[in-house]
Design an enzyme around this catalytic site. Structure first.
Site, PDB file in Angstrom:
ATOM      1  N   LYS A   1      -2.600   0.785 -18.729  1.00 44.51           N
ATOM      2  CA  LYS A   1      -1.341   1.225 -19.328  1.00 44.51           C
ATOM      3  C   LYS A   1      -1.005   0.300 -20.497  1.00 44.51           C
ATOM      4  O   LYS A   1      -1.017  -0.916 -20.346  1.00 44.51           O
ATOM      5  CB  LYS A   1      -0.210   1.175 -18.286  1.00 44.51           C
ATOM      6  CG  LYS A   1       1.174   1.518 -18.824  1.00 44.51           C
ATOM      7  CD  LYS A   1       2.253   1.314 -17.778  1.00 44.51           C
ATOM      8  CE  LYS A   1       2.468  -0.143 -17.452  1.00 44.51           C
ATOM      9  NZ  LYS A   1       3.066  -0.903 -18.585  1.00 44.51           N
TER      10      LYS A   1
ATOM     11  N   ALA B   1      -2.789  -9.401 -13.598  1.00 42.92           N
ATOM     12  CA  ALA B   1      -1.599 -10.052 -14.182  1.00 42.92           C
ATOM     13  C   ALA B   1      -1.698 -10.128 -15.692  1.00 42.92           C
ATOM     14  O   ALA B   1      -1.483 -11.166 -16.303  1.00 42.92           O
ATOM     15  CB  ALA B   1      -1.424 -11.450 -13.591  1.00 42.92           C
TER      16      ALA B   1
ATOM     17  N   ASP C   1       6.197   0.507 -12.327  1.00 49.95           N
ATOM     18  CA  ASP C   1       5.207   1.095 -13.227  1.00 49.95           C
ATOM     19  C   ASP C   1       4.396   2.209 -12.574  1.00 49.95           C
ATOM     20  O   ASP C   1       3.709   2.959 -13.276  1.00 49.95           O
ATOM     21  CB  ASP C   1       4.220   0.020 -13.708  1.00 49.95           C
ATOM     22  CG  ASP C   1       4.758  -0.789 -14.872  1.00 49.95           C
ATOM     23  OD1 ASP C   1       5.749  -0.360 -15.482  1.00 49.95           O
ATOM     24  OD2 ASP C   1       4.185  -1.846 -15.165  1.00 49.95           O
TER      25      ASP C   1
END
Length: 285
Positions: free
Chosen positions: A10, A97, A137
Site C-alpha cells: 500500500k 514496519a 489499514d
C-alpha cells in the site's frame, strides 16, 4: 483446494493528518494506491489453525508470537461461527514496519483466502467491518484498489482516474514504529486534498501531487535520518517525476512515466536497501 491471495504494498501518494479523535486515533486524508510488489497468503484445509513463514523477509517475523494473519483468521472464524481450521503460509517479500501496510495487507489477504476456503461468501463490506478493529489499514487493503482514504482508515471513496505510470519503492532497512512517528508530529492539522476527477498522464499527476505532502515525513526524518537519504537518491534518478515517503515510513516512492522505467531505476539504488520497481496493482478500469 488451497487458496492463494496476493497482499500488495500500500502506497500513500499523499497523506494529510486532518484531526484527532477523542480516543487518540488520528484522522487522515490520503490517496492510496497499491504496487505490484506483494506478499502472498495461501490457505489450505487442515485440522487446526497454523501459520508457516517463508520468503526473503520472513526472518523479521520469526520472533512474533502472534502474527496479525493469525489474529485475523481467529476473528473471522469466531464471527462466522466456524472452527478455525486452516494451514496458512505467508510468503513475506515486503519489509516489516515500513509504511507500506505489509502486515495489514497480509491480514486482508488472509481474510479473503479464508472467506473462500471456508465458503463463507461474505461481501467485502462485512469483512471490512470485522477487520477495522484489527487495524485501520486493513479495510482498504481488502479491496487492494486505488482509493481516497478518510476517517481513521474506514472511510473509502473512489480514487481519481489514474494514468499509466511506474512506481519505485525503496527502504533503507530501518524499521519505524507508526505510533512513534505520530507522537513526533507537531504543528497544526492539515486539510483534505482537492483532487481532480483524473489525470491525463503521469506528469500531470505528479505535478498535482507535488503540491500536496505527507504530514508524517518530517517527524519520520527526525527519527530516522536515512529517510532523507532515500528521498534524495530517488529524486536524483533520471525520469523521476516526484518522490515522497509513504505512510509513516521508512519506505519512500518515486513516480515514473512507465513501469519499465521504474524497474530500471531500481537497479541504480544501493543493493543494501530494499527496492522494487514496476507498475501499480489493480489500477485498471
Amino acid at each position: 483446494m488451497p487458496v492463494t491471495e496476493a497482499a500488495p504494498a500500500k502506497v500513500n501518494l499523499h497523506l494529510h493528518v486532518t484531526g484527532r479523535r477523542a480516543d487518540g486515533y488520528h484522522l487522515l486524508d490520503s490517496l492510496v494506491v497499491f504496487a505490484g510488489a506483494a506478499d502472498a497468503v495461501a490457505a489450505a484445509p487442515a485440522d487446526a489453525l497454523g501459520l508457516a513463514l517463508d520468503g526473503p523477509e520472513a526472518g523479521a517475523l520469526a520472533a512474533e508470537p502472534d502474527n496479525l494473519v493469525l489474529r485475523a483468521a481467529r476473528a473471522l472464524a469466531t464471527a462466522a461461527g466456524v472452527a478455525p481450521r486452516a494451514a496458512l503460509t505467508l510468503t513475506k517479500r515486503l519489509p516489516v514496519a515500513s509504511g507500506i501496510g505489509g502486515g495489514s495487507a497480509d491480514a486482508a489477504a488472509a481474510l479473503r483466502a479464508l472467506n473462500a476456503l471456508w465458503t463463507l461468501d461474505w461481501p467485502m463490506e462485512r469483512l471490512a467491518a470485522l477487520a477495522l478493529p484489527l487495524g485501520a489499514d486493513i479495510p482498504c487493503c481488502l479491496a487492494a484498489r486505488p482509493c481516497v482514504l478518510g476517517g481513521i482508515g474506514e472511510v473509502l471513496r473512489p480514487a481519481p482516474r489514474l494514468p499509466p505510470c511506474g512506481i519505485l519503492l525503496a527502504n533503507p532497512r530501518v524499521a519505524l514504529a507508526t505510533p512513534a512517528v505520530f507522537r513526533a508530529r507537531g504543528g497544526a492539522f492539515g486539510a483534505p486534498a482537492a483532487l481532480p476527477a483524473g489525470w491525463a498522464d503521469a506528469s500531470a499527476m505528479a505535478r498535482d501531487l507535488g503540491a500536496l505532502g505527507n504530514d508524517l515525513e518530517a517527524p519520520a526524518i527526525a527519527l530516522c535520518p536515512p529517510v532523507a537519504e532515500v528521498l534524495a537518491a530517488l529524486r536524483a534518478l533520471p525520469g523521476c517525476l516526484m518522490a515522497r515517503m509513504s505512510g509513516s515510513g521508512a519506505t519512500c516512492f518515486a513516480l515514473f512515466a512507465a513501469p519499465a522505467a521504474a524497474a530500471r531505476a531500481a537497479g541504480a539504488l544501493p543493493a543494501t536497501w530494499w527496492r522494487w520497481g514496476g507498475g501499480l496493482h489493480g489500477a485498471g478500469p
